[in-house]
Design an enzyme around this catalytic site. Structure first.
Site, mmCIF file in Angstrom:
data_model
loop_
_atom_site.group_PDB
_atom_site.id
_atom_site.type_symbol
_atom_site.label_atom_id
_atom_site.label_comp_id
_atom_site.label_asym_id
_atom_site.label_seq_id
_atom_site.Cartn_x
_atom_site.Cartn_y
_atom_site.Cartn_z
ATOM 1 N N GLU A 174 0.826 -1.217 0.000
ATOM 2 C CA GLU A 174 0.000 0.000 0.000
ATOM 3 C C GLU A 174 0.859 1.266 0.000
ATOM 4 O O GLU A 174 2.071 1.210 0.257
ATOM 5 C CB GLU A 174 -0.932 0.012 1.217
ATOM 6 C CG GLU A 174 -0.204 0.038 2.548
ATOM 7 C CD GLU A 174 -1.013 0.685 3.667
ATOM 8 O OE1 GLU A 174 -1.494 1.808 3.476
ATOM 9 O OE2 GLU A 174 -1.115 0.078 4.742
ATOM 10 N N LYS B 232 -3.781 -2.806 15.763
ATOM 11 C CA LYS B 232 -3.169 -1.748 16.554
ATOM 12 C C LYS B 232 -4.015 -1.391 17.751
ATOM 13 O O LYS B 232 -5.229 -1.242 17.631
ATOM 14 C CB LYS B 232 -3.035 -0.505 15.678
ATOM 15 C CG LYS B 232 -1.651 0.044 15.643
ATOM 16 C CD LYS B 232 -1.561 1.205 14.698
ATOM 17 C CE LYS B 232 -1.884 0.832 13.309
ATOM 18 N NZ LYS B 232 -3.091 1.001 12.692
HETATM 19 N N1 PSU Z 1 -1.918 1.483 10.351
HETATM 20 C C1 PSU Z 1 -0.605 1.785 10.374
HETATM 21 N N2 PSU Z 1 -0.104 2.580 9.429
HETATM 22 C C2 PSU Z 1 -0.884 3.076 8.436
HETATM 23 C C3 PSU Z 1 -2.277 2.722 8.413
HETATM 24 C C4 PSU Z 1 -2.743 1.933 9.389
HETATM 25 O O1 PSU Z 1 0.101 1.350 11.258
HETATM 26 O O2 PSU Z 1 -0.363 3.801 7.607
HETATM 27 C C5 PSU Z 1 -3.150 3.211 7.297
HETATM 28 C C6 PSU Z 1 -3.502 2.056 6.345
HETATM 29 O O3 PSU Z 1 -3.445 2.545 5.027
HETATM 30 C C7 PSU Z 1 -4.930 1.710 6.702
HETATM 31 C C8 PSU Z 1 -5.455 3.074 7.080
HETATM 32 O O4 PSU Z 1 -5.673 1.134 5.663
HETATM 33 O O5 PSU Z 1 -4.387 3.673 7.812
HETATM 34 C C9 PSU Z 1 -6.709 2.998 7.916
HETATM 35 O O6 PSU Z 1 -7.241 4.265 8.043
HETATM 36 P P1 PSU Z 1 -8.722 4.470 8.624
HETATM 37 O O7 PSU Z 1 -8.609 4.087 10.070
HETATM 38 O O8 PSU Z 1 -9.002 5.916 8.428
HETATM 39 O O9 PSU Z 1 -9.609 3.580 7.849
#
Ligand code: PSU
Ligand code: MN
Length: 301
Positions: free
Chosen positions: A25, A160
């Site tokens: 990604e 996380k």
């Molecule tokens: N967790 C991480 N680093 C990141 C992300 C998540 O440790 O960069 C990013 C990923 O791209 C994930 C996104 O899909 O955050 C999720 O964001 P949201 O919670 O807004 O859906």
């Protein structure tokens, strides 16, 4: 080929000749880490995938196209532009493509792109999930719906602890997404190897995982699989220190009223600040660890 797809020749060749390919990604580059660590890490992740016998395909949206595989210059551009690039989930794709803007893909958008290109395995750091307090905010990452519907396996370091782990597991169960633990029965929590929660199934080898994936899709069960790979022991952070940092980051987020797609990048940056950069070191190592496992699974598929 799909009108919007632009597959890098090396990746296209690998797909045609049925070689292993791993999707990567780009939100982790633009929003997940600061420059220049984000660029160094992105390039190291690609190297790690290659060293394990697969071809890396970092994914982003550029000039009205879904790019499957980026050049070093393109990765550098995303890394330098950072959060001024648009964080792109499923709902953002049509806007970014039709406006020919640059979009960094989250787990959800990367899964969509990978499936369109025929890539089955994807490595990242952490997936999005059900945020703490979601019963009031409804903040549930689009990543979970994507895992419910899109046929791509996602290797991550667990869930996380900025998220509500219990609710995220419940959501994944409802949506029929298996959560596998690589050589562990306990769900890892990104920066730490322990969480107090269990995965659905412990898997001991990449072969076993590849077998399960093939079986799932041969049966015709649509959707993804979460493969939770614990951060290496030497790079894991102290649980108490992390809990304090995360609680403090969430309190600040609430006080500042930060919502929606800004939440996750804010929390990641805050946690890094509160741990004097230790969380970033751990984050980089766990991503590399996931890239290696993803490549091994892809080779076995
Ligand atoms: N967790 C991480 N680093 C990141 C992300 C998540 O440790 O960069 C990013 C990923 O791209 C994930 C996104 O899909 O955050 C999720 O964001 P949201 O919670 O807004 O859906
Ligand atoms: Mn959200």
């Amino acid at each position: 080929m799909h009108k919007y797809l632009a597959i890098k020749p090396e990746v296209a060749h690998a797909l045609q000749t049925k070689k292993a390919v791993v999707a990567l990604e780009s939100t982790i580059i633009s929003h997940g880490m600061p420059y220049p660590k984000n660029m160094q890490t992105a390039l190291q992740v690609e190297e790690t995938v290659r060293a394990a016998g697969a071809i890396p395909a970092t994914i982003a949206l550029m000039n009205g196209q879904i790019k499957i595989g980026l050049t070093v210059d393109e990765i550098e551009m995303l890394a330098k532009q950072g959060t001024s690039v648009i964080k792109t989930s499923r709902r953002d794709i049509p806007y970014i493509l039709s406006k020919k803007m640059t979009g960094a893909t989250t787990v959800s958008a990367t899964m969509i792109a990978a499936e369109l290109a025929g890539i089955k395995v994807f490595a990242t750091g952490g997936i999005g999930g059900v945020h703490r307090g979601a019963e009031k905010t409804f903040d549930i990452s689009a990543d979970l719906q994507e895992l419910a519907h899109t046929n791509v396996a996602v290797v991550c370091a667990g869930i996380k602890s900025i998220l509500d782990l219990g609710l995220t597991l419940e959501y994944l169960e409802t949506m029929g997404v298996p959560v596998l633990g690589y050589q562990t029965k306990e769900l890892p929590a990104f920066y730490t190897r322990k969480s107090g929660f269990e995965v659905d199934y412990k898997m001991d080898t990449p072969e076993e995982i590849a077998d399960l994936l093939q079986t799932k899709w041969e049966v015709g069960l649509r959707g993804g699989v979460v493969i939770a790979n614990p951060v290496p022991e030497s790079d894991a952070l102290d649980e108490i220190v992390m809990k304090q940092a995360i609680d403090k980051a969430i309190a600040e987020q609430q006080a500042l009223g930060i919502k929606g797609k800004e939440s996750t990048p804010f929390l990641l940056a805050k946690v890094k600040e509160l741990t004097q950069g230790q969380s970033l070191v751990s984050n980089i190592q766990l991503v590399l660890n996931n890239a290696r496992l993803a490549a091994q699974i892809a080779v076995n598929l």
